[in-house]
Design an enzyme around this catalytic site. Structure first.
Site, PDB file in Angstrom:
ATOM      1  N   TYR A 144       0.863  -1.185   0.000  1.00  0.00           N
ATOM      2  CA  TYR A 144       0.000   0.000   0.000  1.00  0.00           C
ATOM      3  C   TYR A 144       0.891   1.223   0.000  1.00  0.00           C
ATOM      4  CZ  TYR A 144      -3.296   3.533   1.791  1.00  0.00           C
ATOM      5  OH  TYR A 144      -4.069   4.655   1.970  1.00  0.00           O
ATOM      6  N   ASP A 239       9.309   2.786  -0.504  1.00  0.00           N
ATOM      7  CA  ASP A 239       8.287   3.400   0.344  1.00  0.00           C
ATOM      8  C   ASP A 239       8.575   2.948   1.775  1.00  0.00           C
ATOM      9  OD1 ASP A 239       6.138   4.187   1.807  1.00  0.00           O
ATOM     10  OD2 ASP A 239       4.633   3.564   0.339  1.00  0.00           O
ATOM     11  N   LYS A 267       4.798   8.558   8.967  1.00  0.00           N
ATOM     12  CA  LYS A 267       4.554   7.917  10.269  1.00  0.00           C
ATOM     13  C   LYS A 267       5.578   8.335  11.340  1.00  0.00           C
ATOM     14  CE  LYS A 267       1.361   4.725   8.371  1.00  0.00           C
ATOM     15  NZ  LYS A 267       1.279   3.947   7.161  1.00  0.00           N
TER      16      LYS A 267
HETATM   17  C1  PLP Z   1       0.621   4.586   5.805  1.00  0.00           C
HETATM   18  C2  PLP Z   1       1.333   4.365   4.525  1.00  0.00           C
HETATM   19  C3  PLP Z   1       1.290   5.284   3.465  1.00  0.00           C
HETATM   20  C4  PLP Z   1       0.354   6.464   3.464  1.00  0.00           C
HETATM   21  O1  PLP Z   1       0.654   7.388   4.443  1.00  0.00           O
HETATM   22  P1  PLP Z   1      -0.522   8.386   4.944  1.00  0.00           P
HETATM   23  O2  PLP Z   1       0.177   9.295   5.881  1.00  0.00           O
HETATM   24  O3  PLP Z   1      -1.568   7.526   5.553  1.00  0.00           O
HETATM   25  O4  PLP Z   1      -1.019   9.079   3.719  1.00  0.00           O
HETATM   26  C5  PLP Z   1       2.105   5.081   2.380  1.00  0.00           C
HETATM   27  N1  PLP Z   1       2.905   4.010   2.307  1.00  0.00           N
HETATM   28  C6  PLP Z   1       2.974   3.099   3.294  1.00  0.00           C
HETATM   29  C7  PLP Z   1       3.917   1.955   3.176  1.00  0.00           C
HETATM   30  C8  PLP Z   1       2.169   3.237   4.415  1.00  0.00           C
HETATM   31  O5  PLP Z   1       2.176   2.285   5.363  1.00  0.00           O
END
Ligand code: PLP
Length: 427
Positions: A144, A239, A267
């Protein structure tokens, strides 16, 4: 529970918020029952609107590596807030945060702060397309990357199935710029490059997958992606919105010793406030405005309060180095859960990497999204609710990562395992 304050709040919420929530998974649809409304958090614990306490293994989906309401982070955010919540202008602290991120992740020569992980990924993809002059992106099923339009594509059946939208409102033509391949399948990636190499701008990957539950990269997978992208002049985007500062002080890229072209963070780097970042080599990042033609901006980007919280969080992580201890605790937790499941005759797979883990209700091993799909989600839902009733808050969906914070201790684990003993159903 239907007469709880949470249940009443949920009924009220549903009258004015879509589905009663501001992010879909919070509605507990994946596990059943009423979502719990939270009132406060401290260390490893959450307190709900009915005054019930939980040991928290969701931790706001990853940011709270130091636990809830850590004093030093609150103090830093308060100091910043008193000086003004936002200026829409440059500040010294955002430079300090950029410097701290660069020092921890050497692949970041230049970076840009944003407010959410979605924004960071969206911008990195735009930049990769601009840099390569190509439109297509390879992603992996089950990874994701936020709700970026073109990345909301379904798992394709064939190895090189062109994506179809996973969400209403995404133009087919955009989803069709995304190739959705199985995680850990380097061969599928090789085939895609040999067929479409000249069209592929970037490969984006969670270096340790957290959004199909925790799935580790197979040996050689990330290295293979690095070599393939380099050979085909496509960019490799890590990511690290979850993995950044989760597995060590730095990124998964430090652990696996791979230098991606672009990295997305989020995060943890905001210390629990909305903050994210993307960055990479100077040559690529210089294409971003105002230096280059790729437009990207944000009214609250580099917000001083979020930056202060992020800096305080990174400073604590560096000083305290909680990683080895968290890893030890999680080994203990995972081993204990495995034993309890075995005693109950429950078929589960336990995965952990660093301080993230997933308990999959699945009899067979899991290495990608299609194997993760074989999980018994209803069994997870029952386990989740049984744990919740005993004061343990797990992520309210099977295919999500659970987390540990530096505030958890072995007494919390003992209570958790005791609850699990009752929550596993005898076969
Ligand atoms: C949480 C997440 C996102 C999105 O971040 P948001 O701050 O919720 O927009 C993107 N990539 C990964 C791997 C994530 O876990």
């Amino acid at each position: 529970m239907a007469d709880s304050r949470s249940a009443a709040l949920f009924r009220r919420a549903c009258r004015s918020l879509v589905g009663g929530v501001n992010s879909p998974v919070r509605a507990f649809k994946a596990v059943g029952g009423f979502p719990v409304f939270m009132e406060s958090g401290k260390g490893a614990y959450l307190k709900d609107a009915d005054g019930r306490r939980y040991i928290d293994y969701c931790l706001s989906w990853g940011p709270l590596i130091l636990g809830h309401a850590r004093e030093e982070i609150i103090a830093a955010a308060q100091r910043a807030l008193k000086k003004g919540s936002t200026f829409g202008a440059a500040t010294e602290m955002e430079v300090a945060l950029a410097e701290a991120l660069k020092a921890a992740l050497p692949s970041l020569e230049l970076l840009r702060l944003t407010s959410s992980g979605t924004e960071a990924v969206m911008s990195a993809i735009r930049l990769a397309r601009a840099h390569t002059g190509r439109d297509w992106v390879i992603k992996f099923a089950g990874c994701y990357h936020g709700h970026v339009d073109s990345l909301l594509v379904q798992a394709g059946s064939g190895a090189t199935t062109l994506g179809t939208p996973d969400s209403a409102g995404v133009p087919r033509a955009w989803a069709a710029t995304t190739l959705n391949l199985p995680y850990n399948d380097l061969q599928a990636c090789r085939r895609a490059f040999s067929k479409y190499g000249g069209k592929i701008a970037a490969v984006i990957v969670e270096p340790v997958a957290g959004n199909m539950g925790v799935v580790a990269p197979a040996p050689g997978f990330l290295q293979g992606l690095r070599e393939l992208t380099r050979a085909h002049k496509a960019l490799l985007i890590f990511d690290e919105v979850i993995t950044g500062f989760r597995l060590c002080y730095g990124g998964a890229q430090s652990l696996f010793n791979i230098r991606p072209d672009l990295t997305c963070l989020g995060k943890i780097v905001g210390g629990g406030l909305p903050l994210a970042a993307y960055g990479g080599s100077r040559k690529i990042m210089e294409r971003v405005a105002p230096l280059g033609p790729v437009y990207q901006a944000g009214t609250l980007s580099g917000n001083p309060v979020a930056v202060a919280a992020g800096l305080a969080c990174l400073k604590l992580l560096k000083e305290e180095n909680p990683y080895p201890r968290m890893e030890q605790l999680i080994m203990h937790l995972v081993q204990g859960l495995r034993e309890e499941a075995e005693k109950a005759g429950s078929a589960v797979q336990l995965h952990s990497v660093g301080s993230m883990f997933t308990l999959f209700f699945c009899p067979s091993s899991i290495s990608d999204y299609s194997s993760a799909q074989r999980c018994d989600r209803a069994a997870y839902g029952r386990f989740f609710n049984a744990m919740l009733r005993q004061g343990v808050y797990l992520p309210p969906a099977q295919l999500e990562a659970a987390f540990l914070s530096s505030a958890h201790d072995s007494a919390d684990l003992t209570l958790t395992l005791r609850a699990a003993r009752r929550a596993f159903e005898p076969a």
